[in-house]
Design a protein around this motif. Structure first.
Motif, mmCIF file in Angstrom:
data_model
loop_
_atom_site.group_PDB
_atom_site.id
_atom_site.type_symbol
_atom_site.label_atom_id
_atom_site.label_comp_id
_atom_site.label_asym_id
_atom_site.label_seq_id
_atom_site.Cartn_x
_atom_site.Cartn_y
_atom_site.Cartn_z
ATOM 1 N N SER A 227 -3.601 -12.607 -6.310
ATOM 2 C CA SER A 227 -3.960 -11.237 -6.716
ATOM 3 C C SER A 227 -3.771 -10.205 -5.596
ATOM 4 C CB SER A 227 -5.418 -11.202 -7.182
ATOM 5 O OG SER A 227 -6.292 -11.610 -6.142
ATOM 6 N N ILE A 228 -3.505 -10.658 -4.380
ATOM 7 C CA ILE A 228 -3.376 -9.725 -3.261
ATOM 8 C C ILE A 228 -2.084 -8.923 -3.394
ATOM 9 C CG2 ILE A 228 -2.952 -9.604 -0.763
ATOM 10 C CD1 ILE A 228 -5.043 -11.713 -0.389
ATOM 11 N N PHE A 229 -2.215 -7.601 -3.188
ATOM 12 C CA PHE A 229 -1.048 -6.720 -3.302
ATOM 13 C C PHE A 229 -0.054 -6.990 -2.169
ATOM 14 C CE2 PHE A 229 -4.547 -4.003 -5.100
ATOM 15 C CZ PHE A 229 -4.137 -4.097 -6.423
ATOM 16 N N THR A 230 1.195 -7.178 -2.537
ATOM 17 C CA THR A 230 2.251 -7.345 -1.533
ATOM 18 C C THR A 230 3.370 -6.326 -1.702
ATOM 19 O OG1 THR A 230 3.341 -8.986 -2.943
ATOM 20 C CG2 THR A 230 1.799 -9.822 -1.274
ATOM 21 N N ASP A 231 3.443 -5.710 -2.870
ATOM 22 C CA ASP A 231 4.482 -4.711 -3.118
ATOM 23 C C ASP A 231 3.927 -3.339 -2.715
ATOM 24 O OD1 ASP A 231 6.674 -3.307 -3.916
ATOM 25 O OD2 ASP A 231 6.226 -3.416 -6.067
ATOM 26 N N LEU A 232 3.983 -3.064 -1.434
ATOM 27 C CA LEU A 232 3.333 -1.875 -0.892
ATOM 28 C C LEU A 232 4.346 -0.978 -0.192
ATOM 29 C CD1 LEU A 232 0.295 -3.647 0.785
ATOM 30 C CD2 LEU A 232 0.186 -2.226 -1.253
ATOM 31 N N ASP B 74 0.856 3.865 0.547
ATOM 32 C CA ASP B 74 -0.379 3.378 -0.082
ATOM 33 C C ASP B 74 -0.915 2.099 0.559
ATOM 34 O OD1 ASP B 74 1.465 1.554 -1.010
ATOM 35 O OD2 ASP B 74 1.248 2.086 -3.124
ATOM 36 N N ASP B 75 -0.459 1.750 1.768
ATOM 37 C CA ASP B 75 -1.011 0.570 2.414
ATOM 38 C C ASP B 75 -2.027 0.969 3.489
ATOM 39 O OD1 ASP B 75 0.476 1.467 4.546
ATOM 40 O OD2 ASP B 75 1.666 -0.361 4.798
#
Length: 284
Positions: free
Chosen positions: A9-14, A18-19
């Motif tokens: 579930s961790i966001f990687t497409d950043l 927005d990071d």
């Protein structure tokens, strides 16, 4: 050793917009440490970061005191006390930072001290704003900032506006406590002499604290901030003494003697005087 897999579930497409790095502007923040020594002296990085971090904490102290002042202006002491409690914790961070700088030895400092020329912490506009907010007003110090119009404008507002303590006294007056007009209607850019009438009001608060509990808490919060500031000043003086002894200080100051004189300044002398008055009449 157990291996922890990256959760799905961790966001990687950043994007950088927005990071974490973008939100905190870390590219800008972490590129602001530029040693001037050539070749770069190892300990100059410590010196730069120490002072940059202090400026960030002071910025937050100013922010929190500003919040406390607005609450007092709205006659809401409870949230003002919350702001002041946070200030006390920030002051602990500022105080403990000196322990890191204390690891810098005199010989190490002497090897890069020359590179910052006339620069000195006593020129910090934020520090001066903080002193003005706490009531140590001095129009003469404004000369240091004449070449910095934006800071000069901010400093002028802080110089001529009521301090945190004066906002508290004006709150007490609006609540019907017997404060004289000479305390409330005056030139706030000038340091006011200690007033016995103010001490009497403070003694009423302390001797009847159940009736004035929020006011009593505010008085103690102000005293904590004043004492913490003195502890910070003292550790600053001892750190300077440890590293440069009694050489002249940076920015043209006398160094340790200049810092020692600052220890004689009390932000809220009436809050100190009331401690002498409390209970004294019982012994008459």
């Amino acid at each position: 050793m157990n291996k922890r897999e990256l959760e799905q579930s961790i966001f990687t497409d950043l994007s950088r917009d927005d990071d974490y790095t973008g939100y905190l502007q870390l590219d800008q923040l972490l590129s602001a440490q530029t040693p001037l020594s050539d070749p770069p002296h190892h300990d100059e990085m410590l010196f730069i970061i120490q002072h940059q971090v202090a400026e960030l904490w002071i910025k937050l102290v100013i922010h929190e005191i500003g919040g406390a002042i607005r609450h007092m202006q709205d006659d809401r002491l409870a949230p003002a006390v919350k702001n002041l409690a946070r200030v006390r914790h920030i002051q602990n961070q500022l105080y403990n930072q000196w322990k890191v700088l204390d690891t810098l030895t005199p010989s190490e400092y002497a090897e890069f001290r020359h590179v910052f020329g006339k620069a000195s912490g006593l020129q910090s506009a934020q520090y001066r704003i903080l002193e003005f907010l706490l009531g140590n007003k001095n129009r003469g110090t404004m000369r240091v900032y004449e070449q910095q119009p934006e800071w000069h404008a901010r400093l002028l507002v802080a110089l001529e506006s009521p301090s945190l303590y004066e906002e508290f006294l004006m709150h007490l007056a609006r609540q019907g406590m017997a404060l004289p007009r000479r305390v409330l209607d005056r030139d706030f850019s000038e340091v006011r002499d200690e007033d016995p009438a103010v001490v009497d009001v403070l003694r009423e608060i302390y001797e009847n604290r159940a009736l004035h509990w929020e006011r009593y808490e505010t008085c103690e919060a102000l005293m904590d901030i004043s004492n913490n500031f003195q502890f910070w000043r003292f550790h600053h003086m001892k750190t300077v003494e440890r590293i440069i002894g009694h050489k002249r200080g940076s920015g043209g100051s006398s160094g340790v003697p200049f810092l020692k004189r600052a220890l004689e300044i009390e932000f809220f002398p009436e809050l100190v005087q009331v401690r002498t008055e409390i209970g004294a009449h019982d012994r008459d």
